[in-house]
Design a protein around this motif. Structure first.
Motif, mmCIF file in Angstrom:
data_model
loop_
_atom_site.group_PDB
_atom_site.id
_atom_site.type_symbol
_atom_site.label_atom_id
_atom_site.label_comp_id
_atom_site.label_asym_id
_atom_site.label_seq_id
_atom_site.Cartn_x
_atom_site.Cartn_y
_atom_site.Cartn_z
ATOM 1 N N GLY A 29 0.830 -1.209 0.000
ATOM 2 C CA GLY A 29 0.000 0.000 0.000
ATOM 3 C C GLY A 29 0.857 1.248 0.000
ATOM 4 O O GLY A 29 0.635 2.196 -0.755
ATOM 5 N N GLU A 30 1.876 1.214 0.835
ATOM 6 C CA GLU A 30 2.836 2.312 0.971
ATOM 7 C C GLU A 30 3.463 2.647 -0.379
ATOM 8 O O GLU A 30 3.483 3.795 -0.814
ATOM 9 C CB GLU A 30 3.891 1.787 1.927
ATOM 10 C CG GLU A 30 4.632 2.668 2.827
ATOM 11 C CD GLU A 30 3.931 3.689 3.668
ATOM 12 O OE1 GLU A 30 4.634 4.567 4.052
ATOM 13 O OE2 GLU A 30 2.695 3.612 3.923
ATOM 14 N N VAL A 31 3.938 1.636 -1.062
ATOM 15 C CA VAL A 31 4.618 1.810 -2.349
ATOM 16 C C VAL A 31 3.642 2.333 -3.402
ATOM 17 O O VAL A 31 3.942 3.262 -4.155
ATOM 18 C CB VAL A 31 5.209 0.459 -2.811
ATOM 19 C CG1 VAL A 31 5.864 0.606 -4.178
ATOM 20 C CG2 VAL A 31 6.209 -0.039 -1.779
ATOM 21 N N LEU A 32 2.437 1.736 -3.399
ATOM 22 C CA LEU A 32 1.439 2.090 -4.388
ATOM 23 C C LEU A 32 1.043 3.570 -4.276
ATOM 24 O O LEU A 32 0.938 4.279 -5.276
ATOM 25 C CB LEU A 32 0.207 1.204 -4.182
ATOM 26 C CG LEU A 32 -0.525 0.787 -5.451
ATOM 27 C CD1 LEU A 32 0.364 -0.106 -6.296
ATOM 28 C CD2 LEU A 32 -1.824 0.074 -5.090
ATOM 29 N N PHE A 33 0.853 3.975 -3.039
ATOM 30 C CA PHE A 33 0.427 5.352 -2.791
ATOM 31 C C PHE A 33 1.482 6.331 -3.292
ATOM 32 O O PHE A 33 1.186 7.312 -3.964
ATOM 33 C CB PHE A 33 0.178 5.540 -1.298
ATOM 34 C CG PHE A 33 -0.424 6.870 -0.969
ATOM 35 C CD1 PHE A 33 -1.600 7.276 -1.585
ATOM 36 C CD2 PHE A 33 0.174 7.719 -0.059
ATOM 37 C CE1 PHE A 33 -2.165 8.492 -1.291
ATOM 38 C CE2 PHE A 33 -0.381 8.938 0.240
ATOM 39 C CZ PHE A 33 -1.552 9.326 -0.384
ATOM 40 N N LYS A 34 2.735 6.015 -2.980
ATOM 41 C CA LYS A 34 3.824 6.878 -3.414
ATOM 42 C C LYS A 34 3.863 6.952 -4.947
ATOM 43 O O LYS A 34 4.021 8.037 -5.522
ATOM 44 C CB LYS A 34 5.137 6.338 -2.864
ATOM 45 C CG LYS A 34 6.308 7.272 -3.063
ATOM 46 C CD LYS A 34 7.541 6.736 -2.354
ATOM 47 C CE LYS A 34 8.801 7.259 -3.000
ATOM 48 N NZ LYS A 34 9.970 6.493 -2.596
ATOM 49 N N LEU A 35 3.680 5.796 -5.597
ATOM 50 C CA LEU A 35 3.694 5.766 -7.062
ATOM 51 C C LEU A 35 2.567 6.608 -7.638
ATOM 52 O O LEU A 35 2.756 7.342 -8.611
ATOM 53 C CB LEU A 35 3.584 4.316 -7.557
ATOM 54 C CG LEU A 35 4.884 3.514 -7.490
ATOM 55 C CD1 LEU A 35 4.645 2.075 -7.919
ATOM 56 C CD2 LEU A 35 5.953 4.164 -8.361
ATOM 57 N N ALA A 36 1.399 6.503 -7.010
ATOM 58 C CA ALA A 36 0.252 7.276 -7.497
ATOM 59 C C ALA A 36 0.542 8.763 -7.415
ATOM 60 O O ALA A 36 0.257 9.525 -8.346
ATOM 61 C CB ALA A 36 -0.991 6.923 -6.685
ATOM 62 N N LEU A 37 1.125 9.189 -6.300
ATOM 63 C CA LEU A 37 1.451 10.607 -6.132
ATOM 64 C C LEU A 37 2.452 11.045 -7.203
ATOM 65 O O LEU A 37 2.300 12.102 -7.827
ATOM 66 C CB LEU A 37 2.045 10.855 -4.743
ATOM 67 C CG LEU A 37 1.106 10.635 -3.566
ATOM 68 C CD1 LEU A 37 1.838 10.877 -2.264
ATOM 69 C CD2 LEU A 37 -0.097 11.557 -3.649
ATOM 70 N N GLN A 38 3.467 10.222 -7.426
ATOM 71 C CA GLN A 38 4.480 10.574 -8.412
ATOM 72 C C GLN A 38 3.878 10.647 -9.815
ATOM 73 O O GLN A 38 4.246 11.509 -10.614
ATOM 74 C CB GLN A 38 5.624 9.551 -8.382
ATOM 75 C CG GLN A 38 6.515 9.751 -7.172
ATOM 76 C CD GLN A 38 7.546 8.650 -7.030
ATOM 77 O OE1 GLN A 38 7.360 7.562 -7.563
ATOM 78 N NE2 GLN A 38 8.602 8.927 -6.296
#
Lengths: 306, 300
Positions: A29-38
Motif C-alpha cells: 500500500g505504501e509503495v502504491l500510494f507513493k507511485l500514485a502521487l508521483q
C-alpha cells in the motif's frame, strides 16, 4: 536503510515473542500510494514540458532577431520577413502602466484593510468579501466593463491606457490579497514595540511594517503582473487590433500585445504564420518564466527570520 | 470633556474630591515634562481607582485600586489569567490596540486621567514606555533600534551617536555591542536583545517603564543581568513589572500586588487585586490567606 548493515537475526538479543528488528516487511500500500502521487506530478509536469517542446520545435526557424526587429504583417507574401515587435513594445507599455496603476492602489488598499480597518465593522467585512469575489470574476467581464465604461462612456477609446486600466482592475484583487498576506506575516510584536515607543500608526506602518512586508508584496505583485501579461480575453474587446505596424508612443496610442498577436497569427491558415506564432509563444513563456523566477528569487533572498 | 477648566477638581466627582489636587502635568504638552515634580519615593505617579477592564462583553479585570510610587519597582504577581498583564497594558493605553478592549474607572498619571477624551495615547506612551515578554527588536541595526524612538517622537537630538551610546551604557549593553552597532539586532542573544529593548525604551526618556514578564524567555544568567539592570534603573525611573516568578518579585520589587482570578455569581472569571503592600510584607506576613497560599505554592 539497507538490511546488509543490520546484524544477522540469530545474534539479536530480542525477547523470543517479539519479531526481530531485521525482518523488513514489504508494505504494498505504501509503495502504491507513493507511485500514485508521483504519477500525478508527472502528468502535470509532462504537459508543461510537452507544451514548451512543441512550441520550441515548431517555432525553431523563427526564433531569431527578426522576431523583435520586424513588425507584424497581414500578408502571406511578406510573413517570412515579419516579426512581432509592435506586440512586444505594446505589451511592455500596457504592463508597465498596469503596474504603475494597480500596485500603489492595491498596496494602499491592503494597508488600509490590515492596519487601519476595524474588522468588527460590517462595512469592512463586506469590502473584504467583495475583494475576494472580484478575484474570481472572469476576465472577459472586466473586458466588457472596460469597453462600455472606460472606452465608450469616459471616452478613452481603444488605447494603451484603457487596456492598462482594465488589466489593473483585473489583477487588483490579487495584489490586495497578496499584499495583505505579506502585511499579516509581519509579527504583531514589531508593531507593539513601535507603538510603545510613542510612534503613530502612520510611523509604525511606514517605517516598520512596510519595509518588513516588501519582499512578500513584491512576490505577489510580480505574480499578479504575470497574470496580466498573459491575458488576451479582455483585450480582444478593447481593440488590441490585428496588425499594428508601429510601436505605441503615448498613452492614447493604438496597440497590440503578445497574447493577442499570437491569437491572430494562429488564425491564419499558412504554415509560416503558425511558425511565427510558435516563436512568439516561446517568447511569451520565457518572459513569464523569468518573472516567476524573479518572484521566487526575491522571496528566498529576503525571507526574514523573526 | 474638552473644556479648559478640566484640571480643577470636579466636585461632582466623588472620587476626585477625595484625592489631593493633581499637579498640572499636561500630557498634550511635552514641554511640561517633570516640571515641578519633586524627587521622592512617596510621590504617586500612577493611580488606579476602581478600574474595570473589558474585552468586548467579557470583563477581564474587576475593581482594581492601587497607586504606584515614584522611583519604585512595583511587581504584579498572580496565576495565569488573573489580569495582571491586562492591568499593566492599561497603564500606557496599549490596550487601545486590542479591538474591543475598554477601560472603565480612572487611571491617573500625576493626577491626570489617562483615558480622558483629550489625552493623546501617543503622548502617553512617550512618557510610559513598555518592554515586552518576548524580546522584539526591530529587524534593523542595533543603532537604528535605539535611534528609532527619538526619531519618531521628534525629540531634538543634537548628537544621536551620543544618545545611542548613553542608552546602551544605561542598559549595560555597551561593552558587548560597541563594535557592532551597525549590525543587525537580530544577531544578538535573547538576553542582549531584551537589554536592547530596554535601552530602546530609555532612549525616549520616559518616566515610567512597564515590563511584561521581561525575563520569561531568558536563561537564568540573562535574567539576573536584567534584574540588576532594573534595580539600577529604579533610581531614575518608575518601574512596573509583571512576573510569573515569585522569587523575581521578591528579589527586585519594593511593592508587590497579588492578583488572582475569581468566579462571580454568574460563573464568570474576573481578575481581581487581592492584596497590595510592601514586598517584604507580602512575602513574609501577608494579610490575606489566598496571598499566603499562592506565595507558599499551595495554589496557582
Amino acid at each position: 536503510m539497507s538490511t546488509t548493515s543490520t546484524p544477522p537475526a540469530s545474534h539479536a538479543a530480542n525477547p523470543r515473542h517479539r519479531p526481530s528488528l531485521s525482518q523488513r516487511r514489504s508494505r504494498p500500500g505504501e509503495v502504491l500510494f507513493k507511485l500514485a502521487l508521483q504519477f500525478c506530478l508527472l502528468v502535470a509536469f509532462a504537459f508543461l514540458v510537452a507544451l514548451i517542446a512543441f512550441a520550441v520545435i515548431k517555432g525553431w526557424n523563427r526564433l531569431d532577431p527578426r522576431l523583435w526587429q520586424e513588425m507584424p504583417t497581414g500578408a502571406a507574401s511578406r510573413v517570412a520577413r515579419a516579426g512581432v515587435q509592435s506586440a512586444i513594445t505594446g505589451t511592455l507599455w500596457v504592463i508597465g502602466l498596469t503596474a504603475a496603476i494597480c500596485l500603489p492602489i492595491g498596496i494602499a488598499s491592503a494597508i488600509y484593510l490590515e492596519e487601519y480597518a476595524d474588522n468588527t465593522r460590517w462595512y469592512n467585512r463586506l469590502l473584504e468579501l467583495n475583494i475576494q469575489n472580484l478575484a474570481g470574476v472572469p476576465s472577459i467581464v472586466f473586458g466588457i466593463l472596460g469597453l462600455g465604461l472606460i472606452a465608450r462612456v469616459i471616452g478613452l477609446g481603444f488605447t494603451v491606457i484603457t487596456a492598462a486600466i482594465v488589466l489593473s482592475l483585473l489583477v487588483l484583487p490579487v495584489v490586495i490579497i497578496a499584499s495583505r498576506e505579506a502585511l499579516r506575516a509581519v509579527p504583531r510584536s514589531i508593531r507593539q514595540a513601535s507603538y510603545a515607543l510613542g510612534a503613530t500608526r502612520w510611523q509604525t506602518t511606514w517605517r516598520q511594517v512596510l519595509p518588513a512586508a516588501v519582499p512578500g508584496m513584491s512576490t505577489g505583485a510580480i505574480l499578479a503582473l504575470s497574470r496580466a501579461l498573459g491575458e488576451a480575453a479582455p483585450l480582444i474587446l478593447l481593440g488590441a487590433v490585428t496588425f499594428i505596424r508601429f510601436n505605441p508612443d503615448s498613452l492614447l496610442s493604438s496597440y497590440t500585445t503578445l497574447p493577442i498577436q499570437i491569437y491572430n497569427l494562429i488564425k491564419e491558415p499558412q504554415a509560416e504564420f503558425q511558425e511565427l506564432a510558435a516563436a512568439a509563444i516561446v517568447l511569451l513563456l520565457v518572459i513569464l518564466l523569468a518573472l516567476n523566477s524573479a518572484a521566487i528569487l526575491i522571496r528566498n533572498r529576503f525571507q526574514k527570520r523573526w | 470633556m474638552s473644556d479648559p477648566n478640566r484640571k480643577a477638581p470636579d466636585v461632582t466627582d466623588t472620587v476626585s474630591s477625595t484625592r489631593p489636587a493633581p499637579p498640572p502635568v499636561a500630557l498634550v504638552n511635552p514641554a511640561n515634562r517633570n516640571e515641578g515634580a519633586p524627587r521622592g519615593d512617596d510621590e504617586q505617579v500612577l493611580r488606579l481607582e476602581d478600574v474595570n477592564i473589558f474585552y468586548g462583553d467579557y470583563q477581564a479585570v474587576r475593581g482594581v485600586d492601587m497607586t504606584i510610587g515614584r522611583h519604585q519597582i512595583t511587581a504584579l504577581i498572580g496565576p495565569s489569567g488573573c489580569g495582571k498583564s491586562t492591568v499593566l497594558r492599561s497603564l500606557n493605553r496599549m490596550n487601545d490596540l486590542i479591538p474591543g478592549a475598554r477601560v472603565a474607572g480612572r487611571v491617573t498619571y500625576h493626577g491626570e486621567d489617562l483615558y480622558a477624551r483629550e489625552v493623546d495615547p501617543i503622548e502617553v506612551r512617550r512618557r510610559i514606555g513598555m518592554v515586552f515578554q518576548k524580546p522584539n527588536p526591530f529587524p534593523k541595526s542595533i543603532y537604528d533600534n535605539i535611534a528609532y524612538g527619538p526619531r519618531v517622537t521628534g525629540m531634538r537630538v543634537s548628537n544621536m551617536d551620543e544618545l545611542v551610546e548613553k542608552a546602551l551604557r544605561r542598559a549595560a549593553l555597551w561593552d558587548e555591542v560597541k563594535d557592532k552597532r551597525k549590525q543587525s539586532a537580530l544577531a544578538l542573544s535573547g538576553g542582549q536583545q531584551q537589554r536592547l529593548c530596554i535601552a530602546r525604551t530609555i532612549a525616549v526618556s520616559p518616566e515610567v517603564i512597564l515590563m511584561d514578564e521581561p525575563c520569561s524567555a531568558l536563561d537564568p544568567i540573562a535574567t539576573s543581568k536584567i534584574e540588576d539592570l532594573m534595580f539600577e534603573l529604579s533610581r531614575d525611573y518608575t518601574i512596573v513589572i509583571v512576573t510569573h516568578n515569585m522569587q523575581q518579585a521578591a528579589r527586585v520589587s519594593h511593592r508587590t500586588a497579588f492578583f488572582t482570578a475569581e468566579v462571580d455569581e454568574q460563573g464568570e472569571r474576573h481578575g481581581r487585586l487581592i492584596e497590595y503592600d510592601t514586598t517584604n510584607k507580602i512575602f513574609t506576613n501577608p494579610a490575606q490567606k489566598r496571598t499566603e497560599e499562592y506565595i507558599t505554592g499551595r495554589f496557582g
